[in-house]
Write a protein that holds these residues in place. Structure first.
Motif, short mmCIF file in Angstrom:
data_model
loop_
_atom_site.label_atom_id
_atom_site.label_comp_id
_atom_site.label_asym_id
_atom_site.label_seq_id
_atom_site.Cartn_x
_atom_site.Cartn_y
_atom_site.Cartn_z
N ARG A 138 78.64 99.07 9.28
CA ARG A 138 76.60 99.09 9.08
C ARG A 138 76.52 97.72 9.57
NH1 ARG A 138 72.82 95.98 6.45
NH2 ARG A 138 74.67 95.49 4.97
N GLY A 139 77.17 96.60 10.15
CA GLY A 139 77.39 95.68 10.53
C GLY A 139 76.94 95.99 12.45
N PRO A 366 76.69 91.97 8.37
CA PRO A 366 75.29 91.40 8.04
C PRO A 366 74.78 91.16 7.06
CG PRO A 366 76.20 94.03 7.75
CD PRO A 366 77.74 93.32 7.70
N ASN A 369 73.40 88.02 8.26
CA ASN A 369 72.94 88.06 9.43
C ASN A 369 71.90 88.77 9.02
OD1 ASN A 369 75.11 86.19 10.31
ND2 ASN A 369 76.48 87.91 11.03
N VAL A 370 71.93 90.02 10.27
CA VAL A 370 70.40 90.53 10.05
C VAL A 370 70.21 90.75 9.13
CG1 VAL A 370 71.97 93.50 9.54
CG2 VAL A 370 69.68 92.92 10.99
N SER A 404 73.04 93.28 20.42
CA SER A 404 72.36 93.63 19.48
C SER A 404 72.07 94.18 18.63
CB SER A 404 70.57 94.35 20.64
OG SER A 404 71.22 93.74 21.80
N ASP A 405 70.75 93.43 17.63
CA ASP A 405 71.25 94.45 16.37
C ASP A 405 69.22 94.81 16.21
OD1 ASP A 405 69.22 91.57 15.18
OD2 ASP A 405 71.40 90.48 14.28
N GLN A 407 67.15 93.64 14.69
CA GLN A 407 65.81 91.95 14.45
C GLN A 407 66.34 91.41 15.23
OE1 GLN A 407 64.82 91.50 11.49
NE2 GLN A 407 64.71 93.68 10.83
N LEU A 411 74.95 89.36 18.37
CA LEU A 411 76.37 89.18 17.37
C LEU A 411 77.84 89.25 18.46
CD1 LEU A 411 78.21 89.35 14.24
CD2 LEU A 411 78.16 91.27 14.90
N TYR A 423 77.27 85.09 14.75
CA TYR A 423 75.49 85.15 15.17
C TYR A 423 75.07 84.85 15.57
CZ TYR A 423 71.29 88.09 12.93
OH TYR A 423 70.18 88.52 13.20
N CYS A 425 69.72 84.30 16.35
CA CYS A 425 68.83 84.25 16.04
C CYS A 425 67.95 83.86 16.37
CB CYS A 425 68.51 85.65 15.25
SG CYS A 425 66.36 86.50 14.80
#
Length: 431
Positions: A138-139, A366, A369-370, A404-405, A407, A411, A423, A425
């Motif tokens: 997922r991440g 994740p 992080n996100v 990129s993610d 949000q 990463l 990570y 942001c």
């Protein structure tokens, strides 16, 4: 020591780690104390065998049909170091320090190892605990197995040149015997790539340039996120989880020793090394705040920039600390995510209107992080995510290499950026 003796020693160290639940560094140190006849080259080779075994514990164990210390070390010798099984047995003959000879079954397993590995599960091929499969996919995305396999290699030794005292060319000249390379992304870094087999990591901290404060040992990924944080000369900055001060030092250099950095950590022991490091690096714009009640009250609403280098599972550093990969549990992950959410909420009161909140972890999960950013934004709608690609273009050269993610965070991974996993942001306070 010859290779057979080194293999036996690595088996002994791994058995000690397993039996006593000791960190790798402690087990290796203990072995060295008890075996003072071993030279520096021997200790380095034994350490390499142990760390290589732990980095690929799952795949080595699958090939060998066992995860006992002997199986793992022999797997490293053949699969990673390129030794021939029959040649190993020949070298073991007559050597009183050698392991027992390889059995016919062990030799046969090496012959069919890659075929069986290709047919096994993703977690084994990626060398990660099975319970993390869904989270990593997922991440990171569909190529997560490839990404994680890149995390099973040895890490390089990276240095950040301290611009308060020196320059990259000058430091490179001082360390030319180690043949340092310029880092690919970080503008002020140098790298000594990892060697193979029994290669030794350069001991740069005894060099005169280090003692003068010309450079610090710092992974390029940490240098990159420090640069992306964007601290500018004259700003007021709070490093809320300063620890030993690595990012405080990088921030001070970026600010040209102007403005003010407040270095704080809730753990007094983690903060202890920062004082000597600040002095050696010639940092004059940092003020260390000890963890006492009300220690940061006077900073509320005043900070241009608040940096959270959050405590995390350290999954991004698995190349350097592979033993932690196999010790990680869902309970520990839950503990860390709770701490991270609390830190994000705590940081809000220090960020002034128009100021920036920077969130960093050395994790690739994740949940840390996100997911933290996604949960933070509804709690604090006055914050909006700053375009990380724009920060990259401003602070670094070249196209964005990190992942990129959803949000707006980035990463860093060994495969994407050639660094440890990090990570990043950044969020701006709008109201």
């Amino acid at each position: 020591m010859r290779l057979p003796g080194r293999l036996s020693a690595a088996i002994e160290v791994l058995a000690d780690i397993e039996a006593r639940r000791r960190p790798v560094s402690e087990a290796l140190k203990g072995w060295g104390i008890n075996n003072r006849f071993a030279g520096a080259g021997d200790r380095a080779a034994i350490g390499n065998l142990v760390y290589d075994a732990l980095r690929k514990r799952a795949s080595h164990a699958h090939v060998m049909g066992s995860d006992d210390p002997r199986a793992l070390v022999l797997a490293v010798a053949v699969r990673d170091w390129g030794e021939d099984p029959q040649a190993l047995n020949a070298g073991f003959e007559g050597d009183t320090h050698a392991p027992a000879p390889l059995t016919d079954e062990e030799i046969a397993r090496f012959g069919r190892g890659d075929d069986t590995l290709a047919a096994t599960g993703n977690a084994t091929r990626a060398d990660v605990p099975e319970w993390l499969e869904a989270s990593l996919e997922r991440g990171i995305g569909s190529d997560w197995v490839t990404q994680l396999r890149a995390m099973t290699g040895r890490p390089p030794l990276d240095l950040r040149v301290n611009l308060l005292k020196s320059g990259r060319e000058r430091v490179a000249k001082s360390l030319k015997r180690f043949e340092p390379l310029e880092t690919a992304i970080a503008p002020n870094g140098l790298r000594m790539p990892a060697g193979g087999r029994d290669a030794r990591t350069p001991n740069v901290t005894t060099d005169e340039a280090y003692l003068k404060g010309w450079f610090e040992v710092q992974d390029e990924g940490s240098q990159i996120v420090s640069a992306l944080a964007g601290a500018a000369p004259g700003e007021q900055v709070l490093d809320l989880c300063a620890g030993a001060g690595g990012k405080t030092l990088a921030t001070a250099a970026a600010m040209g020793n102007t403005g003010q950095i407040f270095a704080y950590d809730s753990d007094r022991a983690r903060l202890a090394p920062i004082y000597e490091r600040l002095k050696r690096n010639g940092v004059r714009n940092a003020q260390v705040r000890a963890p006492e009640e009300g220690a940061l009250d006077d900073l509320a609403g005043r900070m241009d920039r608040v940096l959270i280098d959050a405590p995390c599972t350290g999954t991004g550093t698995w190349r350097r600390r592979p033993d932690t990969k196999w010790k990680l549990t869902p309970d520990l992950l839950a503990q860390r995510t709770g701490e991270q959410a609390a830190l994000l909420d705590e940081a809000v009161r220090f960020v002034k209107l128009g100021g920036t909140l920077v969130y960093v972890t050395c994790s690739i999960l994740p949940e840390e992080n996100v997911d933290q950013i996604a949960a933070f934004r509804p709690r604090h709608p006055e914050f909006s995510v700053i375009d990380a690609a724009g920060l990259w273009a401003t602070q670094l050269e070249g196209p964005v290499a990190a992942l990129s993610d959803a949000q707006g965070g980035l990463l860093l991974t060994p495969l994407s950026t050639g660094t440890d996993g990090f990570y990043f942001c950044a969020l701006r306070r709008n109201a």
